[in-house]
Design a protein around this motif. Structure first.
Motif, PDB file in Angstrom:
ATOM      1  N   UNK A 103       7.522  15.531  28.975  1.00 31.02           N
ATOM      2  CA  UNK A 103       7.123  14.127  28.969  1.00 31.02           C
ATOM      3  C   UNK A 103       5.828  13.883  28.199  1.00 31.02           C
ATOM      4  N   UNK A 104       5.329  14.888  27.499  1.00 34.19           N
ATOM      5  CA  UNK A 104       4.144  14.696  26.670  1.00 34.19           C
ATOM      6  C   UNK A 104       4.524  13.935  25.408  1.00 34.19           C
ATOM      7  N   UNK A 105       3.623  13.097  24.871  1.00 32.67           N
ATOM      8  CA  UNK A 105       3.952  12.309  23.675  1.00 32.67           C
ATOM      9  C   UNK A 105       4.191  13.189  22.454  1.00 32.67           C
ATOM     10  N   UNK A 106       5.170  12.791  21.637  1.00 33.71           N
ATOM     11  CA  UNK A 106       5.560  13.559  20.451  1.00 33.71           C
ATOM     12  C   UNK A 106       5.205  12.796  19.188  1.00 33.71           C
ATOM     13  N   UNK A 107       5.179  13.528  18.077  1.00 37.21           N
ATOM     14  CA  UNK A 107       4.936  12.934  16.763  1.00 37.21           C
ATOM     15  C   UNK A 107       5.981  11.875  16.459  1.00 37.21           C
ATOM     16  N   UNK A 108       7.261  12.203  16.671  1.00 33.36           N
ATOM     17  CA  UNK A 108       8.350  11.283  16.379  1.00 33.36           C
ATOM     18  C   UNK A 108       9.276  11.148  17.578  1.00 33.36           C
ATOM     19  N   UNK A 109       9.863   9.976  17.702  1.00 33.97           N
ATOM     20  CA  UNK A 109      10.825   9.689  18.757  1.00 33.97           C
ATOM     21  C   UNK A 109      12.235   9.639  18.183  1.00 33.97           C
ATOM     22  N   UNK A 110      13.263   9.725  19.019  1.00 33.01           N
ATOM     23  CA  UNK A 110      14.626   9.592  18.512  1.00 33.01           C
ATOM     24  C   UNK A 110      14.816   8.271  17.771  1.00 33.01           C
ATOM     25  N   UNK A 125       0.814  -1.212   0.000  1.00 32.69           N
ATOM     26  CA  UNK A 125       0.000   0.000   0.000  1.00 32.69           C
ATOM     27  C   UNK A 125       0.851   1.266   0.000  1.00 32.69           C
ATOM     28  N   UNK A 126       0.264   2.344  -0.496  1.00 35.00           N
ATOM     29  CA  UNK A 126       0.815   3.690  -0.354  1.00 35.00           C
ATOM     30  C   UNK A 126       0.572   4.089   1.099  1.00 35.00           C
ATOM     31  N   UNK A 127       1.633   4.448   1.817  1.00 37.50           N
ATOM     32  CA  UNK A 127       1.543   4.701   3.258  1.00 37.50           C
ATOM     33  C   UNK A 127       1.530   6.198   3.535  1.00 37.50           C
ATOM     34  N   UNK A 128       0.448   6.650   4.146  1.00 34.10           N
ATOM     35  CA  UNK A 128       0.246   8.066   4.461  1.00 34.10           C
ATOM     36  C   UNK A 128       0.201   8.224   5.971  1.00 34.10           C
ATOM     37  N   UNK A 129       1.155   8.967   6.532  1.00 34.02           N
ATOM     38  CA  UNK A 129       1.149   9.259   7.963  1.00 34.02           C
ATOM     39  C   UNK A 129       0.344  10.528   8.205  1.00 34.02           C
ATOM     40  N   UNK A 130      -0.644  10.458   9.074  1.00 34.64           N
ATOM     41  CA  UNK A 130      -1.512  11.599   9.363  1.00 34.64           C
ATOM     42  C   UNK A 130      -1.388  11.954  10.834  1.00 34.64           C
ATOM     43  N   UNK A 131      -1.064  13.227  11.116  1.00 32.86           N
ATOM     44  CA  UNK A 131      -0.849  13.627  12.499  1.00 32.86           C
ATOM     45  C   UNK A 131      -1.150  15.106  12.679  1.00 32.86           C
ATOM     46  N   UNK A 139       5.598  20.270  18.700  1.00 34.15           N
ATOM     47  CA  UNK A 139       5.723  18.903  18.202  1.00 34.15           C
ATOM     48  C   UNK A 139       5.052  17.809  19.001  1.00 34.15           C
ATOM     49  N   UNK A 140       4.160  18.175  19.924  1.00 33.27           N
ATOM     50  CA  UNK A 140       3.497  17.157  20.733  1.00 33.27           C
ATOM     51  C   UNK A 140       2.132  16.795  20.156  1.00 33.27           C
ATOM     52  N   UNK A 141       1.744  15.533  20.322  1.00 34.50           N
ATOM     53  CA  UNK A 141       0.459  15.061  19.813  1.00 34.50           C
ATOM     54  C   UNK A 141      -0.583  14.952  20.925  1.00 34.50           C
ATOM     55  N   UNK A 142      -0.192  15.245  22.153  1.00 34.11           N
ATOM     56  CA  UNK A 142      -1.102  15.222  23.297  1.00 34.11           C
ATOM     57  C   UNK A 142      -0.385  15.887  24.457  1.00 34.11           C
ATOM     58  N   UNK A 143      -1.125  16.141  25.537  1.00 35.79           N
ATOM     59  CA  UNK A 143      -0.463  16.602  26.757  1.00 35.79           C
ATOM     60  C   UNK A 143      -0.517  15.467  27.775  1.00 35.79           C
ATOM     61  N   UNK A 144      -0.224  15.761  29.036  1.00 35.36           N
ATOM     62  CA  UNK A 144      -0.158  14.705  30.042  1.00 35.36           C
ATOM     63  C   UNK A 144      -1.421  14.608  30.887  1.00 35.36           C
TER      64      UNK A 144
END
Length: 231
Positions: free
Chosen positions: A189-196, A8-14, A20-25
């Protein structure tokens, strides 16, 4: 010699905050997109053959992961497709509860796991989803091959951060939809789009920007990770 169907064609949606965080704590889900952008995401879901989220996102947000627009569902059916895209998740441990909303809404579901997690997941789900093992560990290449065999031409990946990181660092993402909301989370410590991780080309490689536009107070950036910037 067996011929595999195209992956499949892979599309990342965020959607992220400015930092750069996708949520808070907090225990409640942080709504980063506005109503117009949520509608855009609904359109992309309707255009996709499958939507994928990771086990962590399922546990944290408990989403139904549906196409919300009745008109878009009707258009899918008129085109000979199921009303809802195939719903896909990944859990190496198989530790997913059967009462999560994901399993009880929409059409077909597939849960990818490992040899160690497969027995547990099949017992817990009891027919709610097709459980597929990817071997001793999660092999995203095998996952994409299996989805290709199922006729999936476009896979929309909606997170979370570990899943986005895995697809992008392994060079498996064809497109990124990055919606940036006008707020700052400011929590380390909030989650991010990308990790190291080690990403293809490293920090000096510039991806091609396919589009930049405003959607209300949100900015949407479309990148093509497998293509180089022309600048």
């Amino acid at each position: 010699m067996e011929t595999l169907m195209p992956r499949p064609y892979v599309l990342l949606s965020v959607a992220t905050s400015i930092d750069g965080h996708i949520d808070d704590t907090s225990p409640d889900r942080l709504l980063l997109s506005n109503s117009e952008d949520f509608d855009r995401v609904d359109q992309v879901r309707a255009e996709s053959d499958a939507i994928l989220i990771g086990a962590g996102t399922m546990r944290a947000d408990n989403p139904r992961l549906l196409v919300n627009s009745e008109e878009r569902r009707a258009a899918r059916v008129a085109a000979g497709k199921p009303a809802y895209p195939l719903k896909v998740t990944i859990s190496a441990s198989g530790d997913l509860d059967a009462d999560l909303k994901f399993w009880h809404h929409g059409d077909a579901k597939v849960a990818y796991t490992t040899d160690a997690g497969a027995e547990k997941l099949r017992e817990r789900l009891a027919g709610l989803a097709d459980v597929v093992t990817l071997g001793e560990s999660i092999d995203l290449g095998r996952l994409l091959d299996d989805l290709g065999e199922r006729g999936v031409q476009q896979l929309m990946v909606e997170g979370g951060g570990s899943i986005h990181t895995a697809f992008l660092s392994q060079g498996l993402a064809d497109e990124i939809h990055l919606a940036i909301a006008p707020l700052v989370v400011g929590q380390a410590d909030a989650p991010s789009f990308l990790n190291p991780a080690s990403y293809p080309g490293g920090s000096t490689r510039r991806m091609k920007l396919a589009e930049a536009r405003t959607i209300g107070d949100v900015v949407l950036l479309r990148y093509l990770p497998k293509q180089e910037s022309e600048q």
